[in-house]
Design a protein around this motif. Structure first.
Motif, PDB file in Angstrom:
ATOM      1  N   SER A 132      39.729  38.708  43.899  1.00  0.00           N
ATOM      2  CA  SER A 132      38.606  39.194  44.101  1.00  0.00           C
ATOM      3  C   SER A 132      38.537  40.204  45.515  1.00  0.00           C
ATOM      4  O   SER A 132      38.866  39.587  46.658  1.00  0.00           O
ATOM      5  N   ASP A 172      35.449  42.464  47.370  1.00  0.00           N
ATOM      6  CA  ASP A 172      34.318  42.956  47.378  1.00  0.00           C
ATOM      7  C   ASP A 172      33.488  42.631  46.065  1.00  0.00           C
ATOM      8  O   ASP A 172      32.792  43.460  45.383  1.00  0.00           O
ATOM      9  N   ASP A 173      33.661  41.526  45.713  1.00  0.00           N
ATOM     10  CA  ASP A 173      33.154  40.966  44.387  1.00  0.00           C
ATOM     11  C   ASP A 173      33.649  41.400  43.222  1.00  0.00           C
ATOM     12  O   ASP A 173      32.845  41.676  41.819  1.00  0.00           O
ATOM     13  N   ASP A 183      36.669  41.618  40.318  1.00  0.00           N
ATOM     14  CA  ASP A 183      37.954  40.652  40.083  1.00  0.00           C
ATOM     15  C   ASP A 183      39.019  41.267  39.370  1.00  0.00           C
ATOM     16  O   ASP A 183      38.906  42.655  38.744  1.00  0.00           O
TER      17      ASP A 183
END
Length: 281
Positions: free
Chosen positions: A135, A137-138, A140
């Motif tokens: 992942s 920056d958040d 996936d």
């Protein structure tokens, strides 16, 4: 300002900027200095570069470094969270192997590091796939590729069923470069809980009896048994090698109740334990 002063200043500025960019590129390149690239795993957004000292995967303990490159900008990612799942396809089943978590390499900005212990491979090196989840920056991502795992020249890993009906994987980690004298022997022990889970085994003991089969099966003095080290979750001992050549590290695994799970003593009637690792130097 007079033009004759402006032009030299512009040249100096451009020169310094160019040097700065060159330095930045050199810094990234040097972060994998001394390592050889194994292969790349690519998806539509990123390229994962895999490195090791040998430039290949082999059976046994593999220390693996990696970098993630943005395919659009050609820049390396510094803030990723990664995990992996190596899988081997057998004729009627598939299984994984012992592995570590992946962390940022100490002192590196773009390099991540971990280990995988391949306990087996096919004769041509095929059968394994490496699946990566990460992942940034958040967001996936996944990437996957088949890999080649070469068979090591000596038995540096072994897998067996213990007398407790549990399957174990034991891997030689050190010494990488044995010497005549006392060596730091480091071994990892893992128990197969499921086809994909191989947790570390803690607080067991491994009796050690190194022998040279080609030299009358003689042993050596000042060896110690392997004991668990809670700091690195591995097993440590002193290994005495009195001469160069082929050594069999005869082993005997005992649980925390001092029950023998695998291996036998070397005697006049038994020249080798069924549980062993090999060294040759």
């Amino acid at each position: 300002m007079n033009l004759k002063y402006i032009i030299p200043i512009l040249f100096i500025t451009l020169f310094l900027t160019s040097c700065s960019n060159d330095d930045d590129e050199a810094l990234i390149t040097n972060e994998v200095e001394g390592l050889l690239q194994i292969q790349e795993i690519t998806n539509s957004t990123h390229t994962i570069e895999l490195f090791s000292k040998s430039g290949m995967f082999t059976t046994g303990y593999n220390t693996i470094s990696m970098r993630l490159k943005d395919n659009e900008t050609d820049s390396y990612i510094e803030n990723a969270s990664l995990s992996w799942m190596p899988m081997m396809q057998m004729p009627n089943m598939q299984h994984s192997c012992p592995k570590s978590s992946i962390t940022k390499a100490i002192g590196k900005d773009t390099v991540y590091k971990g280990f995988i212990i391949y306990q087996m491979t096919n004769t041509d090196g095929t059968g394994w796939t490496l699946n990566l989840q990460y992942s940034i920056d958040d967001i996936d991502y996944t990437a996957s590729s088949s890999i080649i795992v070469n068979q090591s020249d000596s038995q540096n890993v072994t897998s067996f069923m213990g007398s407790d009906q549990s399957r174990y994987v034991v891997a030689l980690i050190e010494p990488n470069n044995p010497i005549i004298g006392i060596n730091d022997l480091i071994v990892g022990i893992y128990k197969m809980e499921t086809m994909v889970a191989f947790p570390e085994v803690t607080n067991y003991t491994i009796a050690l009896d190194p022998r040279m089969p080609g030299m009358g099966n003689h042993s050596s003095p000042n060896n110690t048994d392997l004991s668990y080290n809670a700091a690195d979750h591995l097993y440590h001992a002193n290994l005495s090698l009195t001469m160069s050549g082929y050594w069999v590290l005869n082993l005997k695994l005992m649980n925390d109740q001092d029950e023998v799970l695998k291996g036998e003593d070397v005697t006049e009637n038994n020249d080798q334990s069924s549980f062993y690792l090999e060294l040759e130097f």
